[in-house]
Structure formats: structure tokens, C-alpha cells
Design an enzyme around this catalytic site. Structure first.
Site, mmCIF file in Angstrom:
data_model
loop_
_atom_site.group_PDB
_atom_site.id
_atom_site.type_symbol
_atom_site.label_atom_id
_atom_site.label_comp_id
_atom_site.label_asym_id
_atom_site.label_seq_id
_atom_site.Cartn_x
_atom_site.Cartn_y
_atom_site.Cartn_z
ATOM 1 N N ASP A 13 -8.432 -27.413 34.702
ATOM 2 C CA ASP A 13 -9.485 -28.298 34.210
ATOM 3 C C ASP A 13 -10.133 -27.647 32.988
ATOM 4 O O ASP A 13 -10.100 -26.418 32.831
ATOM 5 C CB ASP A 13 -10.537 -28.557 35.285
ATOM 6 C CG ASP A 13 -11.535 -29.623 34.861
ATOM 7 O OD1 ASP A 13 -11.115 -30.739 34.525
ATOM 8 O OD2 ASP A 13 -12.749 -29.338 34.860
ATOM 9 N N GLU A 15 -13.679 -28.029 30.122
ATOM 10 C CA GLU A 15 -14.906 -28.668 29.662
ATOM 11 C C GLU A 15 -14.910 -28.577 28.140
ATOM 12 O O GLU A 15 -14.343 -27.625 27.558
ATOM 13 C CB GLU A 15 -16.146 -27.996 30.247
ATOM 14 C CG GLU A 15 -16.211 -28.013 31.773
ATOM 15 C CD GLU A 15 -16.255 -29.396 32.376
ATOM 16 O OE1 GLU A 15 -16.641 -30.356 31.657
ATOM 17 O OE2 GLU A 15 -15.894 -29.538 33.555
ATOM 18 N N HIS A 63 -21.907 -31.057 31.951
ATOM 19 C CA HIS A 63 -21.483 -29.731 32.435
ATOM 20 C C HIS A 63 -22.571 -28.662 32.366
ATOM 21 O O HIS A 63 -22.420 -27.589 32.964
ATOM 22 C CB HIS A 63 -20.231 -29.235 31.692
ATOM 23 C CG HIS A 63 -20.302 -29.336 30.197
ATOM 24 N ND1 HIS A 63 -21.272 -28.717 29.442
ATOM 25 C CD2 HIS A 63 -19.490 -29.968 29.320
ATOM 26 C CE1 HIS A 63 -21.054 -28.963 28.170
ATOM 27 N NE2 HIS A 63 -19.990 -29.732 28.055
ATOM 28 N N HIS A 158 -20.376 -30.589 36.355
ATOM 29 C CA HIS A 158 -18.969 -30.290 36.172
ATOM 30 C C HIS A 158 -18.817 -28.829 35.742
ATOM 31 O O HIS A 158 -19.630 -28.295 34.999
ATOM 32 C CB HIS A 158 -18.365 -31.191 35.097
ATOM 33 C CG HIS A 158 -18.233 -32.615 35.515
ATOM 34 N ND1 HIS A 158 -17.216 -33.430 35.071
ATOM 35 C CD2 HIS A 158 -18.990 -33.387 36.337
ATOM 36 C CE1 HIS A 158 -17.364 -34.635 35.591
ATOM 37 N NE2 HIS A 158 -18.441 -34.630 36.365
ATOM 38 N N ASP A 163 -14.104 -27.291 39.443
ATOM 39 C CA ASP A 163 -13.376 -28.556 39.527
ATOM 40 C C ASP A 163 -11.890 -28.324 39.783
ATOM 41 O O ASP A 163 -11.242 -29.108 40.480
ATOM 42 C CB ASP A 163 -13.570 -29.373 38.251
ATOM 43 C CG ASP A 163 -14.960 -30.001 38.179
ATOM 44 O OD1 ASP A 163 -15.750 -29.792 39.121
ATOM 45 O OD2 ASP A 163 -15.257 -30.687 37.187
#
Length: 243
Positions: A13, A15, A63, A158, A163
Site C-alpha cells: 500500500d 500514501e 492519512h 490511513h 493498511d
């Protein structure tokens, strides 16, 4: 017996500073966890990255990562080699893969790389998988956690590594649980010298069935129905032929 090849998967994942690479938004966090033969190994790759540009306010709300917190972090070029080494040859498991893969390819393109992530790894998109399994339903990560009973109580914001860890649990549940299908033979078969246990059949006593005879009214109604069938079938009622 032929030696089985290990399957290595990386749940990944990211960001970012915003939603679109067309606006030169950048990756600010990468989180990866490793699965080998559908089991978590404990190996991870996690890195915050200085994007060398401002983060959109809307992204910070998602986030919680600020420009100030990334000021002393390495730029993508400094972590690219270690990241590639970690994912090399693995199958990447990503929720909404087009987004993360697009950002990764954007970062490597800025470094002058011509190869793309898809040239290095195969990619499995768990969002597509979830939509195929649950059409017409919500299939974001929170919805899948609820559907499969995966604990996401720590996911107030997040975060790439958190995640990825949650997605690993969701993926394993969604594809049949964290179970290896290639169990050793000794786990499936009892030892030859194992003590044998006698199995006895339990016989339950049966009571005689109660027989209820038809009364004269019911017998008459039955006979009338047979005669009606006889007339409508030109004399071919099988029950009257057998009587």
C-alpha cells in the site's frame, strides 16, 4: 516427490500527496508485508518519503501525514533500490492496484527508469477480486474488514504499513483463509502402528408403526376417483386394471 516451489507475495500500500500523477503528486509512504505460501513471514518494508512538494490538505485529512513530518525523510531515489530488491519477482497484492502501481511507475519514470512495476512483478488487484465476489456491494477496505471479521479498530487514519497488514488478513480470508493446501502426508494419515479403536454401531430401538385404516367414506371417495379416471382414460386406469 518433486520439490514444491514457494509462492512469494507482497501485500503493498502507498500514501501520496494527492490523487493524480498528472498533477505530479508523489508517494510519501510505502508499506509492504511478505507472504510465503500464504503465511505471513514477519518480513516488511516500510518507508516514509520526502516528496519534495506540498501535500494536499484533503490528503492530510485521509492519512494525517504532514509536510513537516517528512522534512527529514529520504527522497524516493534514496530508497528505490531497496524497495525493488524487496518486491523483485513477487506477486504484488494491492487494493485498487491501478492507483498504487501508477504512482510507483511515476516515481521510477522520474528517475529515468523505462521498466515498469508490471515488468518486475505480477499484480493481483483485491478490489477487482472483491467486486467479482461481491457485485453491487461496498468493497473498500473497511467494508471488507467488516464482511470478513478482520479487526481494523486501529485504523483511525490511513497508513501504508497498517493498511498492508490489514489487507493481508482480508486477502487470506477472501481467498479461503490462512491455510496451506499442501499438507504433509503425515498430517493426513495416521501412523501405521497407531492403536486401532473398535467402533460399535449404536442400535436405537424402534417402535411399531401405527397403521390407520381408511373408513367407509374415504374408501367410497377413493373408488369414485378411480372410476372418474377410468372414464377419462377410455378404460385404461391402471389402478383398476391391477385390482
Amino acid at each position: 516427490m518433486a520439490e514444491q516451489t514457494s509462492q512469494r507475495q507482497i501485500v503493498l500500500d502507498t500514501e501520496t500527496t494527492g490523487l493524480s500523477t498528472a498533477d505530479d503528486h508523489r508517494i510519501i509512504e510505502i508499506g509492504c508485508v511478505e507472504l510465503v505460501n500464504r503465511r505471513l513471514t514477519g518480513e516488511t518494508f516500510h518507508q516514509y518519503i520526502n516528496p519534495q512538494r506540498a501535500i494536499d490538505a484533503g490528503a492530510i485529512e485521509v492519512h494525517g501525514i504532514t509536510n513537516e513530518s517528512l522534512a527529514d525523510k529520504p527522497v524516493f531515489a534514496d530508497i528505490a533500490t531497496d524497495f525493488l530488491r524487496f518486491i523483485d519477482g513477487a506477486e504484488l497484492i494491492i487494493h485498487n492496484a491501478a492507483f498504487d502501481v501508477g504512482f510507483l511507475n511515476h516515481e521510477f519514470a522520474k528517475l529515468g527508469h523505462t521498466a515498469q512495476i508490471e515488468d518486475i512483478c505480477s499484480v493481483l488487484d483485491t478490489l477487482k477480486l472483491a467486486r467479482d465476489k461481491h457485485p453491487g456491494q461496498k468493497n473498500n477496505l473497511d467494508a471488507l474488514c467488516k464482511r470478513y471479521g478482520v479487526d481494523n479498530s486501529n485504523r483511525e487514519l490511513h497508513g501504508a504499513l497498517l493498511d498492508a497488514e490489514i489487507l493481508a488478513d482480508v486477502y487470506l480470508m477472501m481467498t479461503g483463509g490462512q491455510v496451506s493446501l499442501s499438507l504433509a502426508a503425515e498430517q493426513l494419515e495416521a501412523p501405521q502402528d497407531a492403536e486401532q479403536t473398535d467402533i460399535s454401531t449404536v442400535v436405537r430401538p424402534r417402535t411399531a408403526l401405527k397403521v390407520i385404516q381408511a373408513d367407509t367414506t374415504e374408501l367410497a371417495a377413493h373408488q369414485a376417483m378411480l372410476e372418474k379416471l377410468q372414464a377419462s382414460s377410455d378404460g385404461n386406469c391402471v389402478w383398476l386394471k391391477q385390482s
